[in-house]
Design an enzyme around this catalytic site. Sequence first.
Site, PDB file in Angstrom:
ATOM      1  N   MET A 121       0.813  -1.215   0.000  1.00 40.43           N
ATOM      2  CA  MET A 121       0.000   0.000   0.000  1.00 40.43           C
ATOM      3  C   MET A 121       0.853   1.273   0.000  1.00 40.43           C
ATOM      4  O   MET A 121       0.340   2.382   0.197  1.00 40.43           O
ATOM      5  CB  MET A 121      -0.955   0.012   1.198  1.00 40.43           C
ATOM      6  CG  MET A 121      -1.924  -1.172   1.229  1.00 40.43           C
ATOM      7  SD  MET A 121      -2.971  -1.298  -0.271  1.00 40.43           S
ATOM      8  CE  MET A 121      -3.090  -3.103  -0.425  1.00 40.43           C
ATOM      9  N   CYS A 122       2.131   1.126  -0.216  1.00 41.71           N
ATOM     10  CA  CYS A 122       3.082   2.230  -0.204  1.00 41.71           C
ATOM     11  C   CYS A 122       3.021   2.997  -1.535  1.00 41.71           C
ATOM     12  O   CYS A 122       3.002   2.388  -2.600  1.00 41.71           O
ATOM     13  CB  CYS A 122       4.472   1.618  -0.046  1.00 41.71           C
ATOM     14  SG  CYS A 122       5.580   2.537   0.971  1.00 41.71           S
ATOM     15  N   HIS A 123       3.025   4.322  -1.458  1.00 40.93           N
ATOM     16  CA  HIS A 123       3.015   5.121  -2.684  1.00 40.93           C
ATOM     17  C   HIS A 123       4.386   5.158  -3.344  1.00 40.93           C
ATOM     18  O   HIS A 123       5.394   5.221  -2.647  1.00 40.93           O
ATOM     19  CB  HIS A 123       2.618   6.566  -2.366  1.00 40.93           C
ATOM     20  CG  HIS A 123       1.210   6.703  -1.940  1.00 40.93           C
ATOM     21  ND1 HIS A 123       0.810   6.468  -0.640  1.00 40.93           N
ATOM     22  CD2 HIS A 123       0.081   7.032  -2.619  1.00 40.93           C
ATOM     23  CE1 HIS A 123      -0.494   6.652  -0.552  1.00 40.93           C
ATOM     24  NE2 HIS A 123      -0.968   6.990  -1.736  1.00 40.93           N
TER      25      HIS A 123
ATOM     26  N   MET B  34       8.754   4.298   5.267  1.00 40.73           N
ATOM     27  CA  MET B  34       8.855   2.921   4.783  1.00 40.73           C
ATOM     28  C   MET B  34      10.136   2.715   3.973  1.00 40.73           C
ATOM     29  O   MET B  34      10.742   1.647   4.028  1.00 40.73           O
ATOM     30  CB  MET B  34       7.627   2.546   3.944  1.00 40.73           C
ATOM     31  CG  MET B  34       6.332   2.481   4.740  1.00 40.73           C
ATOM     32  SD  MET B  34       6.464   1.673   6.370  1.00 40.73           S
ATOM     33  CE  MET B  34       7.032   0.029   5.928  1.00 40.73           C
ATOM     34  N   GLU B  35      10.547   3.744   3.239  1.00 37.71           N
ATOM     35  CA  GLU B  35      11.789   3.632   2.479  1.00 37.71           C
ATOM     36  C   GLU B  35      12.977   3.450   3.434  1.00 37.71           C
ATOM     37  O   GLU B  35      13.870   2.637   3.174  1.00 37.71           O
ATOM     38  CB  GLU B  35      11.983   4.875   1.611  1.00 37.71           C
ATOM     39  CG  GLU B  35      11.150   4.887   0.350  1.00 37.71           C
ATOM     40  CD  GLU B  35       9.650   5.118   0.595  1.00 37.71           C
ATOM     41  OE1 GLU B  35       9.281   5.549   1.716  1.00 37.71           O
ATOM     42  OE2 GLU B  35       8.847   4.879  -0.319  1.00 37.71           O
TER      43      GLU B  35
ATOM     44  N   ASP C  26      23.157 -12.702   4.860  1.00 38.44           N
ATOM     45  CA  ASP C  26      23.414 -13.570   3.705  1.00 38.44           C
ATOM     46  C   ASP C  26      24.901 -13.795   3.484  1.00 38.44           C
ATOM     47  O   ASP C  26      25.343 -14.917   3.212  1.00 38.44           O
ATOM     48  CB  ASP C  26      22.801 -12.949   2.447  1.00 38.44           C
ATOM     49  CG  ASP C  26      23.052 -13.781   1.202  1.00 38.44           C
ATOM     50  OD1 ASP C  26      22.869 -15.014   1.272  1.00 38.44           O
ATOM     51  OD2 ASP C  26      23.411 -13.223   0.156  1.00 38.44           O
TER      52      ASP C  26
END
Lengths: 166, 166, 166, 166, 166, 166
Positions: free
Chosen positions: A75-77, A115-116, A130
């Site tokens: 739902m992130c723009h 969010m970024e 990793d």
Amino acid sequence: MAEFTHFNEQGRAKMVDVSDKPETVRTAIAQSSILLNDEIFESIAANTMKKGDVLAVAQVAGIMASKSTSTIIPMCHPIPLSGVNISFQWEKEKRGHRLVITVTAKTKGSTGVEMEALTAASVTALTVYDMCKAVDKGMVIGPTYLVEKTGGVSSPDYKRQINQKE
Amino acid sequence: MAEFTHFNEQGRAKMVDVSDKPETVRTAIAQSSILLNDEIFESIAANTMKKGDVLAVAQVAGIMASKSTSTIIPMCHPIPLSGVNISFQWEKEKRGHRLVITVTAKTKGSTGVEMEALTAASVTALTVYDMCKAVDKGMVIGPTYLVEKTGGVSSPDYKRQINQKE
Amino acid sequence: MAEFTHFNEQGRAKMVDVSDKPETVRTAIAQSSILLNDEIFESIAANTMKKGDVLAVAQVAGIMASKSTSTIIPMCHPIPLSGVNISFQWEKEKRGHRLVITVTAKTKGSTGVEMEALTAASVTALTVYDMCKAVDKGMVIGPTYLVEKTGGVSSPDYKRQINQKE
Amino acid sequence: MAEFTHFNEQGRAKMVDVSDKPETVRTAIAQSSILLNDEIFESIAANTMKKGDVLAVAQVAGIMASKSTSTIIPMCHPIPLSGVNISFQWEKEKRGHRLVITVTAKTKGSTGVEMEALTAASVTALTVYDMCKAVDKGMVIGPTYLVEKTGGVSSPDYKRQINQKE
Amino acid sequence: MAEFTHFNEQGRAKMVDVSDKPETVRTAIAQSSILLNDEIFESIAANTMKKGDVLAVAQVAGIMASKSTSTIIPMCHPIPLSGVNISFQWEKEKRGHRLVITVTAKTKGSTGVEMEALTAASVTALTVYDMCKAVDKGMVIGPTYLVEKTGGVSSPDYKRQINQKE
Amino acid sequence: MAEFTHFNEQGRAKMVDVSDKPETVRTAIAQSSILLNDEIFESIAANTMKKGDVLAVAQVAGIMASKSTSTIIPMCHPIPLSGVNISFQWEKEKRGHRLVITVTAKTKGSTGVEMEALTAASVTALTVYDMCKAVDKGMVIGPTYLVEKTGGVSSPDYKRQINQKE
């Protein structure tokens, strides 16, 4: 009262309309970390002199992830990220060394960049995992959280309290 | 001694050659979590009866991220994921409720699926953050870690010790 | 006579059917290069001791591009890349220094990995350009070509003749 | 009775485990179509002689979409597509011309390629819409359906009945 | 006369230059549908009470596809989507139930959002197909079309005529 | 003196902050080329009359790559590309024919579009290689370079000198 904004009139998720919101400069700072055993810590630290690529690779991964955030988080723009910076600090702990990852993200747009910053911090930590997992699979990622946020229009600036880490 | 395998003869990162390794069925289980305040917990929990989409959206995000792992984590091999399952548990804590996210990933291939499970768990948590951040920005993600791994050829099965969480 | 295989019965492009071809171990080596002026050369070379990130970033970009080749090159098959290695050499030239980029790609599959190696080499060079273009926009990328290829079933191994560079 | 297989024990979506299924050669044929007015039809048809790019672009888009299917459709497995072919037929209708799009997809793997064929057919039609929408926005896409499927292990071959189109 | 705008001076496709067009708020509404047999309809409908995930997954897929439109449709401009909403209606038909999918997309930019709405609608339907195909492969997707469009500069608003559906 | 701008205070790569830079219309022209033997040249040239798809496919690939540049080149900003045009010229050479690829990219934004033009040119050439490699693997791509750049704020317009090609 603050509200969940990601729901439409059928109670389903939607991508919230932000076309009315003005474009402002917005920043967000997020942190994550990864706890590594001493063997891994020494290899990475030594590498920074000799050949050291773990942090360089992790940081590229984090920056690239910040640009893919709107394709990873449903739902992130999509936003025009104007800058991303990732830095590293080491903290000695009882059971090894903690690599603290701090991401600063910036945009000039209609929605925030929390969010970024959070996605970049998470992916940076996952990439360290990793590259070191052949040595030890017991590494622990996080806690991951927002440290600070500025520039929003409808919501005030945010600053995490000290000692609120966990 | 175990070694960093992600470096070439110039001390730079490479994607390790796995073409000699046999294809085996491999599984990995990873966990992440997100600590939510009571207002958010109640909204999500109530939603599971009424309209509840947060967990559904988060879980789709996690599954899609597991399939994009090799494009997110630089040195990760592309693998034919054969199955991914994400489940949720709630744990009551002093300062709110913890949503525990457990991801099981499976493949039949030449490399493990730890990164796919860990990436899915992280993105599931990030998506919950995204959908609830209008209510509270103080949510904390993680710790995130590998719980179990089976099916490798060169490395033994792994199982995290109980109480080793943090 | 060899033939264009990428056309269907309507004379349009198609992705050739390779489901009958056996899986073999296949390798490809490709080279690209970028000609830099002395100021840039010295900064990058010095960086390899002090902070040097240009080559590390470029190489991560190249490896990630090799994994995205089938989404970048339209008629390219998705293949399970089993290994990628990128190395760098410097050559002094009249008008500056040439950074030679050599990519080795490997797979166990039904089609070759030439495009993965060539794409990685190109993107590695493009990334060097991006990181140095604030200093000089006159850098020249290439020539880019296939050096060697082994493991095919319908076509023989290939080895570029020396002095065939241009 | 056939069952929904995309749900886990919590009633949530999952990517079904196919690691036990043998690899077989599998094919699927899907069709979509787009109804165009006469002006557009004539431009495209004339183009096939003179300069004609609409169908070429649409077909590249369809082939690339088939390779991205598992990143577009959430519960779809990543599969090694071994071949994709898209062909076009024109049908005269009362209100214009119908461009019929037929996609054949093939793999050697553990799951079917229906979604790859259907996604390619849909994206091919969407691309035609995009390239012609300056002339007429009233174009209609579809119906889109599976025509045929072979090679499955747990489910029988499928062939759509004639006149079952709508 | 309206013209194909996607061709350059060599008669080849190009991405049209829109840098002169002002930024306006633009909306588009598109519809698609999928015809399901009664068994599937009942399972999905019942699911909305019990476990119901099909529509939630489909809708997340649609929203994510709207954000990827410019990477799926070759000549489509990247645009900063400001909002996407997907809703569902059921219609009883002779041969089953039709799930009608309505997508509203919005942006503040220099080009329209028709393709984003149409792509989202198509992918939503494709995802329903994917999740139900174990029960019946005879589902039919579409017709898919533009319902309405506002906010353009060079082209007028568009509204589909009633009963123009097919 | 011009400086490397892609490094943070730890000497690590970052995505430079451009939020202070005004939005201007910016253009960039880049060229690449691929040297083909006469057999391939004749097939492609003949194709432009009969079935010819190689250049059409290559050009779609180039345009799509220009839109993915910020996900391919690690430190590149996402920008709203407003137009991309690719054209082809043939030049006869001693050892075959050279296909010259010229890409013009345009944006209205805070950073330049050099990387978009250069990436599109490179991917166009790589796609020609892919579609013709069944006939001859000795094709050579490049040199690839920036021809022209306008519209920057902090750096002046750039124009490559004639005969500076290599």
